[in-house]
Structure formats: C-alpha cells, structure tokens
Scaffold this active site. Sequence first.
Site, PDB file in Angstrom:
ATOM      1  N   THR A   1       0.830  -1.206   0.000  1.00  0.00           N
ATOM      2  CA  THR A   1       0.000   0.000   0.000  1.00  0.00           C
ATOM      3  C   THR A   1       0.863   1.255   0.000  1.00  0.00           C
ATOM      4  O   THR A   1       0.546   2.238  -0.684  1.00  0.00           O
ATOM      5  CB  THR A   1      -0.963   0.014   1.203  1.00  0.00           C
ATOM      6  OG1 THR A   1      -1.794  -1.147   1.127  1.00  0.00           O
ATOM      7  CG2 THR A   1      -1.828   1.257   1.230  1.00  0.00           C
ATOM      8  N   CYS A   2       1.951   1.214   0.725  1.00  0.00           N
ATOM      9  CA  CYS A   2       2.847   2.373   0.804  1.00  0.00           C
ATOM     10  C   CYS A   2       3.418   2.712  -0.570  1.00  0.00           C
ATOM     11  O   CYS A   2       3.491   3.882  -0.953  1.00  0.00           O
ATOM     12  CB  CYS A   2       3.984   2.098   1.788  1.00  0.00           C
ATOM     13  SG  CYS A   2       3.417   1.624   3.437  1.00  0.00           S
TER      14      CYS A   2
END
Length: 161
Positions: free
Chosen positions: A48-49
Amino acid sequence: MTIKIGDAIPAATLAKATADGPAPVTTDALFGGRTVALFSVPGAFTPTCSARHLPGFVDNADEMKAKGIDEIVCISVNDAFVMGAWGKSANVGESITMVADGNGDFSKALGLTFDGSAYGMGLRGQRFSMIVKDGIVTQLNVEPPGAFGVSSAEHLMGQLA
C-alpha cells in the site's frame, strides 16, 4: 501519550540519505519556521505504501506546495539507505524528502507506533499524515490498523487553507 492537534513536535534526530551517506536531520530543522506536510508509512517498499501512499504525495506535490506547504516529508521506521533507495525507485526527485526513523524513536515520541512482529516487521510507525506549522501540529490524520484513506495526500490537501 499520542500527539494531538496543538502539540509541539517532539525533539528528535532523524536521518536522510545523501550522496555522501546518511546525514542527521533534527526535527527543529525539519519543522521550525515553516509549514510541512508529514506522512508516515509502516514500511518502505510495502504494497500500500508503494502503490498508493507515496505516489499520491508525489502526484500532488506541486498543488500542495501551491497551497502553502514548504516541504513534504515521508517518514518510516527504516534506515536512511532504504528510504533513499525507495525514493529513487519511486522517482520522488525533489518533490518529497525521504526521512528515516531508524530505531522508531520519533514514532515512539509521537505515540504512533504499532507492533508488527507477527509479520516479521518489529516496531513500526503507524500510517498517518499531519500538517506542522512552525513545529506545531495543525492537522492530524491517523489511520486505523490496515486502513488507507485519511492519511492520503488527497485528504490532507482538503485540509489546507
């Protein structure tokens, strides 16, 4: 105790990658006398980062700076080498300052950590974003575990005056 709007950023020394290796940077130097958008990710190169959080700030950097942000800082409990490599792989250029909280001391001082040991990650910083004006938190967006939304660049831009 978790930091809140109106609190001063705690004093800490962080690190950022330079051509000459890791360089210390104090929170006073990062946040003093200017307006900074700070966002924290649980880990560089994590899904997600890398796919959503960092790219949102890269894509919106010019607009954020046009709305009064002097610098956008990405922080993670990683070392300066990893943060530098992640920034290069994500083509952040000069739009984002990649900062390492290597031992998690800053994240601990903010009261924004979680234990990722069950995933082999150890102590990590929570996913959050904030606006800091001259060392004082004026906006704070902390994600619940596993979520991504309120810490996004898009959400933070909506909080800029």
